[in-house]
Design a protein around this motif. Structure first.
Motif: not given
Lengths: 171, 104
Positions: A70, A73, B70-73, A163, A66, A155-156, A159, B75-76
């Motif tokens: 994050v 970012l 999941v929060a990181a994903a 993105a 975090y 999931l990552l 993502a 945010a991206a």
């Protein structure tokens, strides 16, 4: 009365009071940059609260993922878009916003009242010294939660690809 | 008992969730709205960890781990969408981005 001021409770307030203050700072800050900085501070204090809950691994992850990844970012995007401060006359115009504000505040008050009534006197379990360590959490992650763990990697990946596809002007 | 009672953690989480909710409702900058969502996710995490500590069961820590991932994903992908919106309209105000909304 001595029970009220044990070291652990003092430590709780040392983390909780600045945590709430910096969380309020996120909402009241005019500039997105100040909001982001307040949020970084809030994440650090939150990690302290996690340590009080003996969640050592999650506290480290909180700082790394975090406050590190994050929020960097977020800061990148804020600086990339070079946004100005919010104009107050545009910011709060709609009556629906105030309605939501009132409903949200009322719901919060109901929640607080419920917590004070129902959970009062709930005792914490006594846990061993390895509670919340990398070893203990890792064992659960790789046995009971193996499928969600693998799904998280998928999931990552999705993502990252998503993105890039959304943010890029031309592939 | 000298430990911090469960109630205090839950109250702290509820206060943080409320602050995040108010932020989502009153802020119009999409970036700040996303930051407030992160705050709400953190409040939920705190609740998971508090109950996990109360039960002495480490499963809540695994859930908190997934929430962070999941929060990181989120945010991206969310920030990518914010950049795309800024590129097409020159603004990140969430009230101005309603092309898909029904007219009327």
């Amino acid at each position: 009365m001595t029970d009220l001021f044990t070291a652990e409770k003092i430590a709780f307030f040392v983390f909780a009071v600045p945590l709430v203050a910096s969380a309020i700072g996120v909402v009241v800050a005019r500039s997105p940059m100040y909001a982001a900085m307040s949020l970084v501070a809030a994440f650090f204090f939150m990690a302290g609260v996690y340590v009080l809950l003996s969640a050592h691994l999650i506290a480290v992850l909180q700082i790394l993922v975090y406050a590190g990844a994050v929020m960097v970012l977020f800061l990148f995007v804020i600086m990339l878009l070079s946004l100005g401060d919010e104009r107050p006359e545009l910011e709060r115009l709609k009556q629906m916003q105030w309605l939501g504000f009132v409903l949200g505040g009322g719901g919060l008050m109901a929640l607080l009242a419920w917590i004070s009534r129902e959970v009062a006197g709930a005792q914490m379990a006594t846990v061993g010294p390895d509670f919340g360590t990398v070893k203990a959490v890792g064992r659960v992650l790789f046995t009971q939660y193996l499928l969600p763990f693998e799904a998280t990697s998928l999931l990552l990946t999705v993502a990252i690809v998503g993105a890039v596809v959304v943010a890029k002007e031309r592939i | 008992m000298s430990t911090v009672p469960l109630q205090w953690y839950l109250l702290l989480a509820a206060i943080l969730f409320g602050i995040g909710l108010v932020g989502v409702l009153i802020k119009r900058n999409a970036l700040v709205v996303m930051m407030c969502v992160e705050l709400m996710l953190n409040a939920a995490n705190l609740t998971f960890l508090a109950f996990s500590r109360q039960q002495g069961n480490v499963g809540g820590h695994a859930i908190a781990f997934f929430v962070i991932a999941v929060a990181a994903a989120e945010a991206a992908v969310g920030l990518a969408i914010v950049i795309a919106i800024y590129r097409t309209r020159g603004s990140v105000n969430v009230d101005e981005a309603r092309e898909l909304r029904e007219e009327g």
